[in-house]
Write a protein that holds these residues in place. Sequence first.
Motif, PDB file in Angstrom:
ATOM      1  N   THR A  39     -53.839  18.496  21.276  1.00  0.00           N
ATOM      2  CA  THR A  39     -52.491  18.607  21.819  1.00  0.00           C
ATOM      3  C   THR A  39     -51.408  18.257  20.802  1.00  0.00           C
ATOM      4  O   THR A  39     -50.228  18.484  21.054  1.00  0.00           O
ATOM      5  N   ASP A  40     -51.812  17.717  19.639  1.00  0.00           N
ATOM      6  CA  ASP A  40     -50.842  17.519  18.559  1.00  0.00           C
ATOM      7  C   ASP A  40     -50.450  18.849  17.923  1.00  0.00           C
ATOM      8  O   ASP A  40     -49.421  18.947  17.247  1.00  0.00           O
ATOM      9  N   HIS A  41     -51.294  19.858  18.112  1.00  0.00           N
ATOM     10  CA  HIS A  41     -51.065  21.172  17.505  1.00  0.00           C
ATOM     11  C   HIS A  41     -50.778  22.264  18.525  1.00  0.00           C
ATOM     12  O   HIS A  41     -50.095  23.243  18.205  1.00  0.00           O
ATOM     13  N   LEU A  42     -51.321  22.109  19.719  1.00  0.00           N
ATOM     14  CA  LEU A  42     -51.301  23.206  20.683  1.00  0.00           C
ATOM     15  C   LEU A  42     -51.398  22.637  22.095  1.00  0.00           C
ATOM     16  O   LEU A  42     -52.060  21.621  22.321  1.00  0.00           O
ATOM     17  N   ASN A  43     -50.721  23.299  23.048  1.00  0.00           N
ATOM     18  CA  ASN A  43     -50.726  22.805  24.424  1.00  0.00           C
ATOM     19  C   ASN A  43     -51.323  23.769  25.434  1.00  0.00           C
ATOM     20  O   ASN A  43     -51.689  23.366  26.541  1.00  0.00           O
ATOM     21  N   LEU A  44     -51.462  25.052  25.059  1.00  0.00           N
ATOM     22  CA  LEU A  44     -51.947  26.032  26.032  1.00  0.00           C
ATOM     23  C   LEU A  44     -52.339  27.316  25.315  1.00  0.00           C
ATOM     24  O   LEU A  44     -51.762  27.659  24.271  1.00  0.00           O
ATOM     25  N   VAL A  45     -53.315  28.036  25.888  1.00  0.00           N
ATOM     26  CA  VAL A  45     -53.739  29.336  25.359  1.00  0.00           C
ATOM     27  C   VAL A  45     -53.528  30.399  26.429  1.00  0.00           C
ATOM     28  O   VAL A  45     -53.885  30.196  27.597  1.00  0.00           O
ATOM     29  N   ILE A 101     -47.757  27.180  22.267  1.00  0.00           N
ATOM     30  CA  ILE A 101     -48.635  28.118  22.980  1.00  0.00           C
ATOM     31  C   ILE A 101     -49.291  29.064  21.973  1.00  0.00           C
ATOM     32  O   ILE A 101     -48.640  29.553  21.041  1.00  0.00           O
ATOM     33  N   LEU A 102     -50.579  29.319  22.169  1.00  0.00           N
ATOM     34  CA  LEU A 102     -51.281  30.352  21.405  1.00  0.00           C
ATOM     35  C   LEU A 102     -51.434  31.575  22.295  1.00  0.00           C
ATOM     36  O   LEU A 102     -51.910  31.475  23.431  1.00  0.00           O
ATOM     37  N   GLU A 139     -60.602  26.861  15.742  1.00  0.00           N
ATOM     38  CA  GLU A 139     -61.586  26.107  14.958  1.00  0.00           C
ATOM     39  C   GLU A 139     -60.899  25.292  13.858  1.00  0.00           C
ATOM     40  O   GLU A 139     -61.280  24.153  13.588  1.00  0.00           O
ATOM     41  N   HIS A 140     -59.898  25.887  13.244  1.00  0.00           N
ATOM     42  CA  HIS A 140     -59.140  25.175  12.217  1.00  0.00           C
ATOM     43  C   HIS A 140     -58.458  23.944  12.820  1.00  0.00           C
ATOM     44  O   HIS A 140     -58.479  22.854  12.225  1.00  0.00           O
ATOM     45  N   VAL A 141     -57.880  24.105  14.002  1.00  0.00           N
ATOM     46  CA  VAL A 141     -57.235  22.981  14.688  1.00  0.00           C
ATOM     47  C   VAL A 141     -58.255  21.887  14.971  1.00  0.00           C
ATOM     48  O   VAL A 141     -58.006  20.693  14.742  1.00  0.00           O
ATOM     49  N   ALA A 142     -59.440  22.284  15.463  1.00  0.00           N
ATOM     50  CA  ALA A 142     -60.475  21.304  15.804  1.00  0.00           C
ATOM     51  C   ALA A 142     -60.947  20.540  14.570  1.00  0.00           C
ATOM     52  O   ALA A 142     -61.257  19.344  14.647  1.00  0.00           O
ATOM     53  N   ARG A 143     -60.994  21.213  13.409  1.00  0.00           N
ATOM     54  CA  ARG A 143     -61.494  20.576  12.183  1.00  0.00           C
ATOM     55  C   ARG A 143     -60.529  19.546  11.611  1.00  0.00           C
ATOM     56  O   ARG A 143     -60.918  18.728  10.773  1.00  0.00           O
ATOM     57  N   THR A 144     -59.276  19.564  12.056  1.00  0.00           N
ATOM     58  CA  THR A 144     -58.319  18.585  11.529  1.00  0.00           C
ATOM     59  C   THR A 144     -58.670  17.172  11.967  1.00  0.00           C
ATOM     60  O   THR A 144     -58.253  16.197  11.331  1.00  0.00           O
ATOM     61  N   VAL A 198     -40.529  28.540  22.745  1.00  0.00           N
ATOM     62  CA  VAL A 198     -40.179  29.184  21.479  1.00  0.00           C
ATOM     63  C   VAL A 198     -41.209  28.928  20.377  1.00  0.00           C
ATOM     64  O   VAL A 198     -41.132  29.537  19.302  1.00  0.00           O
ATOM     65  N   HIS A 199     -42.173  28.034  20.625  1.00  0.00           N
ATOM     66  CA  HIS A 199     -43.198  27.736  19.622  1.00  0.00           C
ATOM     67  C   HIS A 199     -44.488  28.467  20.010  1.00  0.00           C
ATOM     68  O   HIS A 199     -45.288  27.969  20.803  1.00  0.00           O
ATOM     69  N   ILE A 200     -44.670  29.652  19.446  1.00  0.00           N
ATOM     70  CA  ILE A 200     -45.795  30.504  19.839  1.00  0.00           C
ATOM     71  C   ILE A 200     -46.581  30.940  18.609  1.00  0.00           C
ATOM     72  O   ILE A 200     -46.010  31.480  17.645  1.00  0.00           O
ATOM     73  N   GLU A 201     -47.876  30.685  18.619  1.00  0.00           N
ATOM     74  CA  GLU A 201     -48.790  31.176  17.581  1.00  0.00           C
ATOM     75  C   GLU A 201     -49.405  32.464  18.113  1.00  0.00           C
ATOM     76  O   GLU A 201     -50.022  32.467  19.177  1.00  0.00           O
ATOM     77  N   ILE A 202     -49.231  33.559  17.380  1.00  0.00           N
ATOM     78  CA  ILE A 202     -49.667  34.866  17.880  1.00  0.00           C
ATOM     79  C   ILE A 202     -50.899  35.351  17.128  1.00  0.00           C
ATOM     80  O   ILE A 202     -50.935  35.354  15.892  1.00  0.00           O
ATOM     81  N   CYS A 203     -51.919  35.765  17.878  1.00  0.00           N
ATOM     82  CA  CYS A 203     -53.155  36.308  17.309  1.00  0.00           C
ATOM     83  C   CYS A 203     -53.408  37.690  17.885  1.00  0.00           C
ATOM     84  O   CYS A 203     -53.128  37.953  19.059  1.00  0.00           O
TER      85      CYS A 203
END
Length: 301
Positions: free
Chosen positions: A225-231, A176-177, A215-220, A199-204
């Motif tokens: 969904t390999d990197h993130l599942n929800l915002v 989750i972001l 944008e970084h995720v999209a450029r990969t 427990v896997h949370i990216e915090i901004c």
Amino acid sequence: MDDKKGILLESGTNELEIIEFGIGGDTFGINVIKVREVINPVLVTRTPKIHPHVMGIIQLRGEVLSVINLAQALGYSPSDHPEQDKLIIAELNQMKVAFYVHSVSRIHRISWEQIEKPSELARGVENSTTGVVKMGERFILLLDFEKIVVDISPESGINVSQLKELGTRDKSNKRILLAEDSAILRKLIEETLHEAGYVHIEICQDGNEAWNYLEHVARTGDEVTDHLNLVITDIEMPKMDGHHLTKRIKENKDLRKLPVIIFSSLITDDLRHKGEKVGADAQVSKPEILHLVKVIDKLIL
């Protein structure tokens, strides 16, 4: 308050309108979409055992509202010109409240990009400043009205104990972001999500930081969904607000499949259409943290 109608018709522009008001010799602002009306002071009825920053209650069109003395809450002296005093009637966190201020001057239309995060010096005002706007040679401080209200009435804030209703939960591998500008709320929401098994949370700290990460995720070139599942995003944030962030996600071919939940004190019947227009998958009003977890479960489990 007719001036605020225009901004209410738009979504995702990364603009807002603020009402400028004064306390002591300083200038503050409040987001127009929180404001129901500005009125002259009316008779305030004192009630027993109230918080020292609460002047009492008023009745307005059949509703009983608490009156918060902002000068006292922020450590200022009483008004030098009481004939200029005003009541700002606001709605936030699913409640209406009247803020007693020393003057109300005008409305400014600005971009969230103009709002800077407050320095430690600016945050000296009871640590209740969320942003600073430079207007020519002067500054307008944007107050954290939700924090002011929760400091006075803690039961109106996020209550982690609500999660007991969900029972024991397994840890989830979903990612989750979270975009939230309030440090206190970031920590509280993170702890709550951990309690719920996420427990896997990216915090901004704001929408712009979240967008840079996305944008970084999209450029990969990978599936998002390999990197993130929800915002999860707040609405009011410096640099980029949550509506504009949501709009960008839903307009991006690589990111649009990401579910987006808007979690904000500004989710009201009158304003829900703004989130719908930019494509939010769900909108949850602070402080309904239990409902937030249930919506996350529905969208990604």
